[in-house]
Design an enzyme around this catalytic site. Structure first.
Site, PDB file in Angstrom:
ATOM      1  N   SER B 156      -8.828  -0.309  -2.023  1.00 31.82           N
ATOM      2  CA  SER B 156      -8.145   0.555  -3.045  1.00 31.82           C
ATOM      3  C   SER B 156      -8.902   2.016  -3.216  1.00 31.82           C
ATOM      4  O   SER B 156      -9.434   2.385  -1.933  1.00 31.82           O
ATOM      5  CB  SER B 156      -7.651   0.085  -4.320  1.00 31.82           C
ATOM      6  N   ASP B 320       1.108  -4.255   2.317  1.00 32.57           N
ATOM      7  CA  ASP B 320       0.579  -3.425   1.260  1.00 32.57           C
ATOM      8  C   ASP B 320       1.727  -2.055   1.107  1.00 32.57           C
ATOM      9  O   ASP B 320       2.156  -1.949   2.131  1.00 32.57           O
ATOM     10  CB  ASP B 320      -0.603  -2.679   1.794  1.00 32.57           C
ATOM     11  N   HIS B 353      -0.627  -5.072  -1.776  1.00 30.39           N
ATOM     12  CA  HIS B 353      -1.981  -4.313  -1.963  1.00 30.39           C
ATOM     13  C   HIS B 353      -3.217  -5.285  -2.836  1.00 30.39           C
ATOM     14  O   HIS B 353      -4.412  -5.329  -2.250  1.00 30.39           O
ATOM     15  CB  HIS B 353      -1.828  -3.144  -2.870  1.00 30.39           C
TER      16      HIS B 353
END
Lengths: 375, 375
Positions: B156, B320, B353
């Site tokens: 991330s 994601d 994610h």
């Protein structure tokens, strides 16, 4: 037609509940005064069976096509699909679109004045469901003399409502096209609706829904900003905004207050909705989306879907980030297993969920082919 | 090891700027007092070249593995990947993780006390960029005697920071694994960050960032709720929550205040973050993500990527919804055309994610294979 070439249409109002014939909401409440604002395009035939019912989405209105006044710069929200020579042609069909029960464009809703108090209903208004919406629209169509619907069609919440129509009034609906709308509100959508509502509730001007006047403008704007992201797609954002800044000068590159264009766009969209929409309605209609479940009252989802007698063309959007194609395809599979007449088509678009308001070439072809095939 | 079998680790602090050696931020500001909180696992070898630098994500901290106290119920945030017998093994590597510059877990940031005023910096703190973060971490590693990094890894924002490391310090980094992180903040991510910030700014307790004490709790909670949706996937929400209600009794079916489980979960996550995080930091670090662009200062994106000399394994997550695989694959293509050593791997997961914090079997295999291949 006016001198400017604009075909004018009037939004009318119909009383669909009265003390003699009250309206019972699914939640158990009853109202004796319910109006729906609606527009019609074209003429109903003698048999009363050439009608098309158009369901609008969350912030839509009865004004689906043409112009309400010669000064209007923008035509109705589905003008690309409704009109002479278009798939929904008023020369052939009697097209009806009513503002949703609970909405703020002329139909009775939480911001209407409660005749018992002289003030807006606020949160005293009954919870509205897609079942209530379909039922109220059915009453309107009866008043208009419609015997049977040639087609029910709508996108997003309008697609969800189309499913409700199919399940609740199977014999009244010949064919239907739910677009980018599901048979049950998904937990993904519910989560997104809840953060939008929370944005409104967090605004001190919300006052538990008992505001009069301006109301929670910052909260409603934020709710819209959140939603606007999910109505589009990451690829469309790259294509339209990339990493462009409002102030592209190099010395502004790291300034906090130098918005990216995408931020500016979202704020603009938020402000734009605030000028035309009511926060209470936003809360009620998103709740209706969350509560949407065609299975309710019929046992299982398959039990509900088995009620369907109409031809159904389910339409997905390949880039939809809100109502994913796999959810719609799951419903198509269920209907096939149940032996129902169902097809699936997919709109190819970079625009995400909003494609149902943008991709008119594909929409016109899909609607035209579906109606032609059925003649 | 404690009697409970928990390996304890201490979060330490390093001074990386002083009046003699101030820290210049990319935005142009200078601070004379900058500290980084950090943890290390394992021992640095004599050559100083067995170090692994771990970059944390938006709300993470230096506490990546093991336990800070015997009472801790939960280990560090990447304990599934760091530890004896795991891919990042302290018996082999000297693993370092520092709290990001600008964060609120011990490093200097907007909620630190400004020595000149005796009050929190608030919005007077300089804008922080991923370049500033990498630079501050480089200073820390120098202090620790690290000569070269065997690996930089993170997910991330940590993946974005990994890219910044690769571009800004190509000779210092042998290999890198950016996971679910891009070379430039995308307009989709910027939009989502902006609505999260707006949720904070709309909270009257924000006070332009000059609050002391509790701060904008409702706003920060809402920011987290929005983000949590994008950290997961619609399929995972169906699997975990479906349309379950907090009160499943039939008579509660249409009650507005009967949350769906997904709503309850999001509110819980919002409240949980409020107890452990600072709203100013949320604003600063999301701005850093938006400003993230490895091209800045180097000309084009390709010019920046051409600087990379390390082995790179780019890792995407198939579900994601925030950093889409196609964006990462685009960067892989660019690096291939530039003749750089790059591979792409994809984590298969329903978790979206957040898979980089969940799918440890796949993560361990990917990291282990990548490090083994390079020996």
């Amino acid at each position: 037609m006016t001198e400017t070439g604009k075909t004018l249409v009037e939004t009318r109002k119909a009383t669909i509940a009265s003390p003699e014939k009250p309206f019972d909401f699914e939640v158990g409440a009853t109202l004796e005064h319910v109006e729906l604002a609606y527009e019609t395009y074209g003429e109903l035939n003698a048999a009363g069976d050439n009608a098309v019912y158009v369901c609008h989405a969350l912030t839509g209105s009865a004004h689906a096509a043409f112009y309400n006044s010669p000064e209007d710069k923008v035509a109705g929200w589905w003008d690309g699909l409704i009109g002479p020579g278009k798939a929904l042609d008023p020369d052939r069909y009697f097209i009806v679109c009513a503002n949703l029960l609970g909405s703020c464009y002329g139909s009775t809703g939480p911001s209407s004045v409660n005749p018992k108090t002289g003030r807006p209903y606020g949160m005293d208004f009954p919870a509205v469901t897609t079942r209530d919406m379909a039922k109220s629209q059915r009453r309107l169509l009866e008043k208009l003399g419609v015997k049977r619907l040639r087609l029910v069609i709508g996108g997003s919440l309008g697609g969800m409502l189309t499913w409700q129509w199919l399940v609740d009034y199977p014999e009244f609906v010949e064919a239907a096209m739910p677009i980018a709308g599901t048979v049950q509100g998904s937990p993904w959508m519910i989560g997104l609706n809840e953060v939008a509502r929370q944005a409104i509730f967090n605004d001190p001007a919300w006052q538990g829904g008992n505001y009069e006047g301006k109301g929670p403008e910052a909260g409603l704007a934020l709710a819209r900003m959140i939603a606007m992201i999910t109505y589009r797609s990451d690829r469309q954002f790259w294509q339209r905004f990339a990493r462009d800044r409002v102030h592209p000068e190099p010395e502004q590159e790291l300034a906090f207050d130098n918005w990216f264009q995408v931020e500016s766009y979202l704020h603009y969209q938020g402000q734009k909705l605030v000028r035309r929409f009511d926060a209470r309605t936003y809360v009620y209609l998103t709740e209706a989306m969350d509560l949407h479940d065609v299975a309710r009252g019929y046992g299982s989802l398959n039990d509900a879907l088995a009620r369907i007698q109409s031809d159904v063309l389910v339409v997905g959007i390949d880039s939809d980030m809100l109502y994913f194609p796999h959810e719609l395809q799951d419903t198509v599979q269920r209907l096939r297993h149940l032996g129902r007449k169902v097809d699936y088509a997919e709109i190819h678009s970079i625009y995400g969920h909003d494609a149902f308001l943008i991709e008119y070439e594909q929409l016109n072809r899909l609607v035209r082919d579906f109606l032609e095939r059925r003649r």
